[in-house]
Design an enzyme around this catalytic site. Structure first.
Site, PDB file in Angstrom:
ATOM      1  N   HIS A 117       0.878  -1.176   0.000  1.00  0.00           N
ATOM      2  CA  HIS A 117       0.000   0.000   0.000  1.00  0.00           C
ATOM      3  C   HIS A 117       0.921   1.233   0.000  1.00  0.00           C
ATOM      4  CE1 HIS A 117      -2.781   2.937   1.882  1.00  0.00           C
ATOM      5  NE2 HIS A 117      -3.768   2.132   1.549  1.00  0.00           N
ATOM      6  N   ASP A 194       3.487  -4.835   7.903  1.00  0.00           N
ATOM      7  CA  ASP A 194       2.221  -4.117   7.804  1.00  0.00           C
ATOM      8  C   ASP A 194       1.082  -5.139   7.902  1.00  0.00           C
ATOM      9  OD1 ASP A 194       0.001  -2.689   7.190  1.00  0.00           O
ATOM     10  OD2 ASP A 194       0.700  -1.938   5.251  1.00  0.00           O
ATOM     11  N   GLN A 197      -4.094  -5.470   6.727  1.00  0.00           N
ATOM     12  CA  GLN A 197      -5.134  -6.286   6.079  1.00  0.00           C
ATOM     13  C   GLN A 197      -5.213  -7.692   6.635  1.00  0.00           C
ATOM     14  OE1 GLN A 197      -7.537  -5.400   4.181  1.00  0.00           O
ATOM     15  NE2 GLN A 197      -6.873  -3.372   3.524  1.00  0.00           N
ATOM     16  N   LYS A 220      -9.899  -1.058  10.783  1.00  0.00           N
ATOM     17  CA  LYS A 220     -10.135  -2.229   9.925  1.00  0.00           C
ATOM     18  C   LYS A 220     -10.456  -3.463  10.770  1.00  0.00           C
ATOM     19  CE  LYS A 220      -6.957  -0.622   6.325  1.00  0.00           C
ATOM     20  NZ  LYS A 220      -7.756  -0.052   5.249  1.00  0.00           N
ATOM     21  N   CYS A 360      -4.719   2.515  -3.675  1.00  0.00           N
ATOM     22  CA  CYS A 360      -3.471   3.029  -3.067  1.00  0.00           C
ATOM     23  C   CYS A 360      -2.321   2.046  -3.292  1.00  0.00           C
ATOM     24  CB  CYS A 360      -3.632   3.309  -1.581  1.00  0.00           C
ATOM     25  SG  CYS A 360      -4.895   4.504  -1.200  1.00  0.00           S
TER      26      CYS A 360
END
Ligand SMILES: Cc1ncc(COP(=O)(O)O)c(C=O)c1O
Length: 406
Positions: A117, A194, A197, A220, A360
């Site tokens: 991202h 990261d 997600q 999220k 993104c």
């Protein structure tokens, strides 16, 4: 528990009209989280860490309890290693600025994947530019995998930082991050993971993974917007300069100089989004009660169903990894000849919410030879009816456009 039962926990679905298939952008919020935030503002609101009166001390307790919950949730035994920011983007910028700028030098290498991202990409471009370092990419092959050869050829003894996503927000690919973390460590690099997600779908244990920094956003994973998380190893966080300067992150301030507070306060300058942090603590409780096993069983069944339904539509191209066991929650697809923005606008008229665009992740889309995709992403509150509605709305969209398509 079934997703139909879970859906009742989410007030946004009370009228049951929308098929919300954009949870990768932000998840919906369960009533228990909304109530917890409301209760905080109605009963406890005051500035933590500042007042010596009971209300402020209660706010401090609630804030720190939430930190402890997040630490336990990701297998971290020391809650002072959990830093609250405003979102994953800010946490990633914190690491890039406070760790990256001081530890990357001319001709060093930073390695990221092509699936990042922009928030785990542009901050590293900035570090590379300022420090005259190289920014190298781990590319995916046509099966959407990062091969062992790719890992071993790109991560070298010159690599100082490897910053990698756990799950691609475009392809839903689950990256074999453990392999990357272990190899990066063997080359002396520090790893930034990261987990934005992955966090609402897959268990994450910082000790088992051994990443040096782990980052995600609360919004999220069922919490309010406005809180991000950074976990870091103590020896790294201790050595890092603060990112933002101001109140509550200092020890002593003199006219020309200042000393900084201990972890985690050193990285939490100014008044935090206390309501959101407390909401995150409740979101953690909610997820713990459901358990990752239930979450993943529900989501797997839904995703299999979505893939099956969309494969029945011969005008759809899906972008799926060859190994479907390494895929979760996010499905990108296109209808040849119809722009994703048009698809998503027409779907909206059927109360079906999907995302369209480059998500993104422009370098990834370019690498795939694409300009944009439609993206449907699922969560625990989705049902097969949502997916049926998606398939019907896609059929209607195609029927509307087909006479214009070559
Ligand atoms: C993989 C990934 N990383 C980082 C982010 C940035 O999250 P936020 O916008 O909450 O800072 C996102 C948001 O979609 C994401 O999908």
């Amino acid at each position: 528990m079934t997703s139909k039962e879970i859906r009742k926990d989410f007030p946004i679905f009370n009228d049951n009209k929308i098929s919300y298939l954009d949870s990768a952008a932000t998840s919906q919020k369960p009533k228990c989280v909304i109530d917890e935030v409301k209760k905080y503002y109605e009963e406890v609101n005051s500035n933590p860490h500042r007042g010596t009166y009971s209300l402020s001390m209660e706010a401090t307790n609630r804030y720190e309890e939430a930190r402890q919950k997040v630490a336990d949730f990701i297998g971290c035994d020391d809650s002072s290693l959990i830093i609250f920011s405003k979102n994953a983007t800010e946490s990633l910028n914190l690491v890039a600025n406070s760790y990256g700028l001081d530890n990357v030098n001319e001709d060093d290498e930073i390695v990221i994947s092509i699936m990042e991202h922009h928030s785990n990409l542009v901050p590293w471009q900035n570090v590379a530019r300022i420090k005259k370092a190289k920014l190298n990419y781990l590319y995916i092959n046509d099966k959407y995998e990062i091969t062992e050869d790719e890992i071993k050829s790109k991560i070298t003894s010159n690599t100082k930082i490897v910053a990698i996503t756990y799950v691609s927000n475009v392809l839903g690919v689950i990256v074999d991050v453990k392999e990357i973390i272990d190899y990066a460590h063997s080359q002396g690099a520090v790893v930034v993971l990261d987990a934005s997600q992955s966090i609402s779908h897959m268990k994450l244990d910082v000790k088992q993974l051994d990443a040096d920094f782990v980052i995600f956003s609360g919004h999220k994973m069922f919490s309010p917007m406005g809180v991000g998380v950074l976990y870091g190893k103590r020896q790294l966080l201790n050595k890092m300069r603060p990112f933002l300067m101001g109140g509550d992150m200092i020890e002593y301030v003199y006219e020309q100089d200042a000393t900084f507070a201990k972890l985690p306060n050193k990285f939490e300058a100014g008044t935090q989004n206390v309501g959101a942090v407390i909401g995150l603590g409740k979101a953690v409780d909610y997820m713990q009660q459901l358990g990752y096993e239930t979450i993943s069983n529900i989501e797997k069944e839904l995703m299999d169903y979505m893939v099956m339904k969309l494969s029945n539509l011969d005008f759809i191209t899906m972008y799926l990894p060859a190994d479907i066991s390494k895929h979760t929650s996010v499905l990108s697809f296109n209808i040849k000849g119809i722009h994703p923005h048009d698809v998503s606008s027409i779907l909206d008229s059927f109360n079906v919410c999907i995302r369209a665009g480059n998500h993104c992740a422009q370098p990834l889309l370019r690498h795939l030879g694409l300009d944009s995709t439609c993206r449907a992403s699922i969560s625990i509150y989705n049902t097969k009816e949502d997916i049926d509605k998606l398939a019907e709305a896609l059929q209607a969209t195609y029927d509307k456009f087909k006479k214009y398509l070559k």
